[in-house]
Every structure is written in C-alpha cells, then in structure tokens.
Design a protein around this motif. Structure first.
Motif: not given
Lengths: 636, 336
Positions: B327-328, B331-336
């Motif tokens: 799954f990771t 490219d991934t990004w994090t939303v806080d």
C-alpha cells in the motif's frame, strides 16, 4: 533535482480543470498521469478522466487519433474530473477542434504552434488555421507556443535525432503546465530518472525539455501570472493516488491475504479490464497465480477449477467477454463455489466502444444466463472504492458459497483519485474453513446447508469427502444427479433464497440529504461523483433533493424500498437506457424517472443539475407535469 | 511413515448406477480405469476426474474420487485452474470426439501445448451419442447419420495428428475391446509427467455400431493394427508384414521379402514429432492403424510446475508479500 520557484504573481484558486489533448503518440496520457500524481502529492484532491481512442496508433494528425486526459485538482473535496475546462493544451489542430467546445469562456488555450500547418489542417480536415479564427481571441486566452522548435533547442546539446528530440515535446508542455499551476517538478524528475535509468541521454533530454517548458512559462510575456491550488482538507492519514483497476487488483490481493487463500486469476485480455491482469501479475510473491487463457471461456472455467481446489478463483472481462463466460458462470452458480467475476463495462452492444464508458451490462449480469441463475452483484462507486468492493465480494462469496459479480466500468477503471491507505488491521477478516476429512463410511453431503444456505467447501485431497459436482440438477443434500420435479423446484428456490438472504448481511442503504422529500436521485457505479456533486448543487440551490447511490445491486439493501417510498419522485440516473430503473420498478412497484445517456461519456454535473431541477419543479408543482412524465434526458 | 491402505478396483466405484447403454464401449474403459488406479498408489482423495459433456463425460459420477462434470468442451480449462493451484493432485480429463475436437478444440490444443501434467482420455466413437446420432469431427467422409442423410462432406480430424501438431509430450491410442492394452495405455499415461493424450477407439453400439470393427474385433485386428513398442520394428499380420520408411513415406512390406533392419524401428522418445506424425496419419484401409504409445517425451517442463516455480522465485527474491509494504509503495503523502 531541485524544483525552481516563480518570481511572477501567483493567484490562489480553489480548483482547476485542465485537459491535455494531442495525437495518440504525443504522450498525453503520460503527461496527464504525471500532473495527477504531482497534484495529489501537493495535497490536492484529484479526479481524472483519460479519454483515448480504441486504435493504438490511429492515423497521425486525424481527429480519430486524438487522445485526451482531463484532470481536476482542487483545495476542496471533489468527486468528478470537472465539466468545463479552465485550461486546454492542444498539440495539433485535430486535438483543438475536437476539444475546444469544452473550454469555458475566458479559459486558457495553449497550442503547440508548430503543430499547426497545412499538412496538419488537411489531416484534421479543417479548411484553414483554426487558431486564426477571430472569435477565438474574444472568447479565450490563447497562448501559442512553438513547442517543437523550443524543445529541439532545449535538447540540442544531447545530439539526438530529430525524431527522438521531438518525442521530448510532451515534457516541454508538461513543464509549461507545471509552471502555470505552480506544480513542483520534483516528482516528475524522479519519474524520468527511474523510467529512463538505462538511457541516460534520453533522461537528460526529457529533464531539459521539462525545465525549458517551465522556464518558458516563467519568462514569456504571454503568462502574466500563475495559479496556485492549496492542499485540500482531506481527513488525516497517509494517502496515495490510485486508479480503479489498480485498486481492484489490490483489493483482490488483500482479500486473498485476509482469507489465507491464494489468488488464481484466469483471464483473457480485453479493454478496459486488462490492467487488472497487468497489475496482479507483478505480485506473484503474494501467492498470486495469473493465467492468460486461450479465450474468455477457458478463463472463467479455469477460475472455477481453482475454486473447486480451494483457491480464490477470479476472472475478469468486459461485456463481450462476459457474454462468452455466461455458461461457465451458470456452472459456478449451480456448483455453488465461491469465486469472483469482474465486468469492467464499456460501451456496447457487440464490440461497441471499447475505450469509452457505459453502464449497459447491468441486465446482462442480472439475467444473462440460461435458467434461473441469480448471482450477487456489487458495484464500486469510485476508483478507490474498487478496493473495498473486491474485499467485500470475496467475503460474500466465501460466506455464502456463491460466485459474486463485480460491475465496474471504464470510467472508474482508468480514473484515479487520492486513496487513504488503510491499516491492515482495519480491514475485515474473512474466515474460510473447509470440512475436515473422515475415515467413516458415512456418505458425505456436499449440499448440506448452514443457516445462510451455504454448502460446505470440501476440497480435493480431503479423505472421506469424495464427491462429484456438475451442471446437472442436484439432489438436495447428496448432490447426486436428480431429475425429480419437486427437487428441482426446491433447489431453484434455495439458490434464489441464498442470494436474497445476502441482504441481511450487507449494510443498510445510506441517503445523502433528507430521508424524505420531493426528489430522490438514485444512481450506481461510476456515476457516483457526478450525481453526488449535482445533488449537492441542487441542495445548495434550496431544493429538497436527496441522493441514494447503490453499491449492492443484487440483492439490494433491505431498507431501499422504504427509502424510495419516502419521496414524491424517484429519478434514476445511469449511463444506459434505463436498466436499474427497470429493476427498481419491477422490485418495488414504484414509478421511476430515467435520466439516461449513452454517448460513451460520463454525466456532466451541469446536465444532471438541469435534469434534476426540471423534475423537482414538476414534483413541486412549478412546472407542467405532462412534459416531464418518463422524461428521457438527452444532451446534444 | 504410515503405509497407504491397499485399495481394490471396487474401492473406486461410486454408489451411483452406471447409465450407459448395454454393450457400450465405455464400460470397458471404466473397468480398466478402476483396475489400474490401485496400482498407481495415489489415494482416492487425491484423484480428480473432470469431464465435459457427452456420454463419456458421465464418467466422473461413477468414480469414488473427487470429480467434476463440467460444460461442453471445457474440461481442460477447469483442469488447468485446478492443477495449477493443486499440483499434487492426479487429474484426469475424460472427453469424447465431439467434446474435445469440436466444441472444445481450442482448449484441447492449448492444454497440450502448455504441457499441463494431466491425463486426457478421449473416447472416440466417431458419432454424437448423447444427442442421438449426428456425425462428429471424426466421422468418416460419406458417413450417413441423422444430420447427414446424403453422407458427411466433412473431412475427419485425427486427434493424434492434432495433438502432435500441438507438440504434445505423450500421445497414445488404444481400443476398448483390447482390454489389456487399454489398461497398460492408461497406466503409461498416468505415469507420464506432462500432458498425456490417450485416444480410445470406443464402440457406440447404438448409433455407430462396428465403425471401428476392423480394429476392435480380435480376428480383424491382427491385419489392420500395428502395436507400437519402443525400440521394436513395426510389424503386423502376425509378423508377416512390416512398415518401412521410404523417403518421406511409410509403406507396407512383406517381412519375408526385406532384411529385418529395413523395417522402421519405433522411437517414442524422439523429440522430433515428424515420424510420430507419419504414424498418426496411417489409416485404414490403406494402412494398418497404430495403437500404443506414439510419443512419450520426458523432461519437458510442465505448466503447473512453472507457474508455481514463478511464485516461489518471486517470493524468494521479494519475500512473502506484505500488504502494508504494497500500500505504501511509490509516492505517498500525509495529511495531518
């Protein structure tokens, strides 16, 4: 790999819809995918609509060969790739004349000036240079860029032939688009170096073209300012961009892991389902076995064979292939084996429109088999939802011992959106068991049933449970061949009841908006985004309109009848001539109004809002009723 | 180590009544199958019979093993899914001339070329029995049947030639009435690693009685059939006649008239199928017809081995698949 920053003015906007259009060989799909990924990484919500011809390389420069990629990226939650374009990039006259209608007034038209010459006019069947039309200047902001010439200059130092140098043109266009929308070059620079790692001169040329395109935007007087789209406020978590077919493949892999059952995928290449095969075959280390069969029939039969052996048997196709699989699906149904059959729908009938989207296989999946042969049908509502639907389909298949159909479509299969990565522990567990072997001489009853009417999944290799399955009618319990009239009635009833009972094991239908009111819009499958957005807009306009989007098509959720009955009017919006509408009318004996379209294209929000509001006015007495009964919405 | 229970022929009989017509050649094949299975040492629960549609395809119901009576012509496809995922099972495909060569022709050639390790027993009676007497792909030219009152105008298909053209690794023929030979042929097929085809001349005494009497009847058989044996010359008619290779043709000779080493020596292991093809093309009445093993080439990788080898190789290099890693990936990004 640092990305440059602009020194010009930046205007902040909430969202942008852009379409990139060129020849099939111009690399527009690549450009679109890169822009999408980059925007997703920037935290925007994104929705995409790739639109390409069925021909791999239609004659160059012709209208038939135009390939487009539309993406909307926004700082708020969005559900569609957008109706009208804020910006349109065209590489040749054919791309311009086939796409210009969708550009909004005042929108930006960027044209590769070098692609507009006498030869190209002839190929595109236009009399004169469409860029010279006076009306253009008044309607749009036109930016003509000699992209071919500038690209050649940018890559001249690498000594590539003209043909190869010209292939870098899409990266030049990309650089310019990135400048215009304040996108970082970094993700694409990473992509270039990975993709062309074995051809360093090509990698260097593409990077040079990308940077030159960006620099052109920064220096040209044609662009006074660029646009910035802030990150969207998505719920917290780790996100990635995902395409529908990819999510479906990953959902199958996850379901395989969650149930401890190796995945066997038997299939035959067909648009738009093939990408599921391409994706799955990368993951053999998950125990995935892919089998590219000699035909569609062998594909479904091999999946049944794998299911008989105790594996997770899956097959996929599109409408024409599903037609060929029908007899095999009937066998899987009467054998009561768990498996998944995926139909990624495309325009029909017959070969139809292979690369265009449509929802016209619903009745095929409901009824397209001989005899009384009901199968459960699930339908994903977005690219990311394909993951959940795949897991859910396998849960139902194993719990109820039944082949389950997934009805996807080309629009969500090729579309992409940000996907919140699930933690593995949050995924449902799928418990599968097989009866244990026995030494006793008691005859095994392969068609004994549990409370859900599921029979035991006894698999070869188990001592004492030897039994024979087949397509002939079975005696209840023993599974032996039986021609007994009462038994046939009973088994037919049981198989139908087994599918019907699934409604008790699925979630209730949810309604977006009030639970009763003037108008309920019902939709299913890939039209979720446009229907949801349209209903939201109607609600914003003060209308009492609600929305029910079905993910479970057979059986339907048990509360659906009550929901339908709570509204004065039910509108069923679907990309066919009224297939769900027929099912709802037959099942619930309520009238439904169809909003239908079969043009190979998704609904636009605008056309849905118009149709909904027209019916809403009729429902509330603001319009002449006679005009609206059984109205078939048509767009030109 | 526990010892396997000794099984008898009767242990392989299911509790279902056999419903073929009295006198049908299928009975003989069923009897021989039950007779040889105990000798193979494979437990009943690890044995699977898969059939298509037709008289012969009722076969699995009569065996006390796992079984599947599938749809017309597709048995090899079901077998492919099963054997690819459960390679330890012994899988038999039971089919007929209509099932394998007409509606199932596609699957027949592809399962052979893939060399899936299964045993295909093709009951050839040169007629459609279950639909009551239409001509089949192996019916002879001119044959009068319910659907060809003026005689068939189709050229018959040879299952052996077709199998050889698909580069099958084991190709054999036997005869229902020649029970000892039949049993041996089934056993050889079972022991071959790879796709095995045994064509069995099977008499349909209702719709095509005696069509292959020239080979089935003991008195005629000697003159019309050559029993192939690896490494032995091709002789028939009680040793009075033989087969000789002349250029690219086979011809009949009187053994008394030619030196013994002039006769064709059968080589079932020849990787080149050309001479096997010449044997397959020998047909009555101009030539005696071969029975026995035409071709048995060992050492060719099987589909089931290879599909599983790839899974194992991928697991060795990449490790057992992990969902979180999948799954990771990218490219991934994090939303806080």
């Amino acid at each position: 790999m640092a990305s440059p920053t602009t020194s010009k003015d930046v205007q902040s906007v909430s969202g942008i819809t852009v379409r990139l259009a060129g020849d099939s060989g111009d690399g527009m799909q690549l450009l679109g995918t890169q822009l999408t990924n980059t925007s997703a990484l920037a935290g925007n919500d994104v929705a995409t609509f790739p639109d390409f011809p069925a021909e791999i390389r239609a004659p160059r420069g012709t209208r038939a060969g135009v390939s487009g990629f539309q993406v909307q990226f926004a700082s708020e939650e969005i559900f569609t790739p957008g109706d009208t374009l804020d910006a349109l990039v065209v590489m040749n006259p054919a791309a311009m004349v086939t796409n210009l209608d969708d550009l909004r007034h005042g929108g930006i038209l960027i044209a590769n000036e070098d692609g507009f010459n006498e030869r190209e006019f002839k190929l595109a069947k236009v009399e004169s240079n469409p860029l010279d039309a006076n009306v253009l200047e008044e309607t749009y902001r036109i930016i003509k860029v000699p992209m071919t010439k500038l690209t050649r200059e940018a890559v001249s130092e690498f000594g590539l032939g003209t043909k190869i140098a010209d292939r870098c043109k899409n990266f030049f266009a990309m650089g310019m688009v990135y400048w215009l929308f304040g996108r970082s070059l970094e993700p694409t620079l990473r992509f270039i170096s990975a993709k062309f790692s074995k051809k360093p001169e090509i990698a260097a040329a593409n990077e040079a073209a990308l940077r030159a395109g960006w620099a052109f935007g920064e220096t040209t007087e044609a662009f006074g300012e660029s646009y910035q789209v802030e990150a969207a406020k998505l719920s917290p978590g780790i996100f990635r961009n995902i395409m529908g077919n990819q999510a479906l493949a990953w959902g199958l892999i996850a379901a395989s892991k969650l149930s401890g059952k190796d995945l066997f995928y038997g299939t035959y290449p067909i648009t738009p389902a093939s990408d599921i095969l391409h994706e799955l075959t990368k993951y053999k280390n998950f125990g995935v076995r892919t089998f590219q069969a000699e035909d569609e029939i062998a594909a479904v039969c091999s999946a049944i064979g794998a299911a008989f052996g105790g594996s997770m048997g899956v097959t996929a196709s599109s409408g024409p292939g599903i037609a060929l699989k029908a007899e095999g699906m009937g066998l899987g149904m009467i054998m009561e084996l768990p498996m998944i059959i995926i139909n990624v729908q495309r325009g029909g009938p017959s070969t139809g429109l292979p690369t265009k989207t449509e929802q016209s296989d619903l009745l095929q999946c409901m009824y397209g088999r001989n005899g009384e042969s009901p199968l459960p049908i699930l339908s994903p509502m977005s690219p990311g939802d394909c993951f959940d639907i795949a897991v859910e389909a396998w849960r139902i298949a194993t719990e109820c011992m039944v082949p389950v159909m997934i009805l996807s479509d080309g629009y969500i299969a090729n579309g992409s959106e940000p996907w919140k990565i699930p933690t593995v522990s949050s995924l449902p567990s799928i418990e599968v068991s097989h009866p244990e072997g026995t030494d006793e001489d008691e005859p095994f009853m392969p068609y004994a049933r549990d409370e859900y009417l599921a029979r035991p999944w006894a698999i070869p290799g188990t001592p004492g449970l030897m039994h024979r399955l087949g397509g002939l009618e079975k005696e209840d319990g023993s599974g032996n061949v039986s021609y007994d009239p009462d038994n046939h009635q009973h088994m037919t009833d049981v198989r139908a009841a087994k599918v019907a009972k699934i409604s008790s094991r699925i979630p209730d239908q949810e309604v977006f908006g009030a639970s009763h009111g003037d108008v309920l819009v019902v939709s299913w499958g890939g039209t979720y985004g446009s229907c949801h957005t349209a209903v939201q807009r109607c609600q914003d306009n003060g209308k009492k309109v609600s929305h029910a989007h079905l993910r479970y098509l057979n059986p339907m959720p048990s509360n659906l009848g009550d929901i339908l009955g709570a509204f004065s009017k039910v509108i069923v919006a679907e990309l066919n001539t009224g297939q769900l509408r027929q099912l709802l009318r037959a099942e619930y004996l309520i009238d439904c109004i169809g909003v239908n379209k079969v043009q190979g294209k998704p609904f636009t929000v605008t056309e849905l809002v118009e149709a909904i509001e027209r019916h809403n006015d009729a429902a509330t007495g603001n319009a002449d009723k006679s005009e609206t009964d059984n109205f078939q919405h048509q767009t030109s | 180590m526990s010892t396997l229970p000794v099984l008898k022929s009767a242990d392989f009989a299911s509790d279902q009544d056999v419903r073929w017509c009295p006198g049908c050649g299928d009975y003989s094949i069923l009897a021989q199958m039950k007779k040889i299975l105990p000798d193979l040492g494979v437990p009943r629960e690890n044995t699977v019979f898969i059939s298509g549609i037709g008289c012969s395809s009722r076969f699995p119901y009569y065996m006390n093993t796992y079984g599947m009576h599938s749809i017309h012509g597709r048995a090899p496809a079901f077998a492919t899914g099963l054997k690819s995922t459960r390679p330890e099972l012994m899988v038999w495909v039971i089919t007929g001339d209509g099932d394998a060569l007409s509606i199932g022709g596609n699957h027949f050639i592809h399962v052979l070329r893939r060399n899936l390790d299964i045993n295909i027993i093709l009951f050839n009676n040169r007629i459609y029995g279950l639909t009551k007497g239409q001509y089949s792909p192996t019916s002879t030219e001119g044959q009068v049947t319910k659907s060809t009152p003026m005689g068939s105008i189709d050229h018959p298909l040879s299952p052996l030639s077709l199998a050889l053209a698909a580069e099958a690794t084991f190709v054999a023929r036997s005869i229902d009435a020649h029970v000892k030979h039949l049993g041996e042929s089934l056993k050889r097929a079972a022991k071959h690693k790879g796709a095995s085809l045994v064509e069995v001349y099977q008499n349909c005494n209702v719709f095509n009685d005696g069509a292959m009497a020239y080979a089935q009847e003991r008195k005629q058989r000697a003159d019309n059939v050559v029993e192939l044996e690896h490494g032995k010359p091709l002789v028939f008619a009680n040793g009075t006649k033989g087969i000789r290779l002349v250029g690219t043709h086979l011809e009949i000779v009187n053994t008394a008239d030619v030196p013994a080493d002039d006769l064709l020596i059968h080589d079932e292991k020849d990787p080149n199928p050309s001479i096997h093809m010449m044997l397959a093309r020998m047909s009555y009445p101009s030539m005696p017809e071969p029975i026995g093993v035409l071709r048995a080439v060992e050492g060719v990788p099987t589909y089931n081995d290879q599909i599983n080898d790839q899974v194992n190789a991928a697991t060795e290099t990449k490790g057992v698949g992990d969902l979180d890693t999948l799954f990771t990936s990218g490219d991934t990004w994090t939303v806080d």
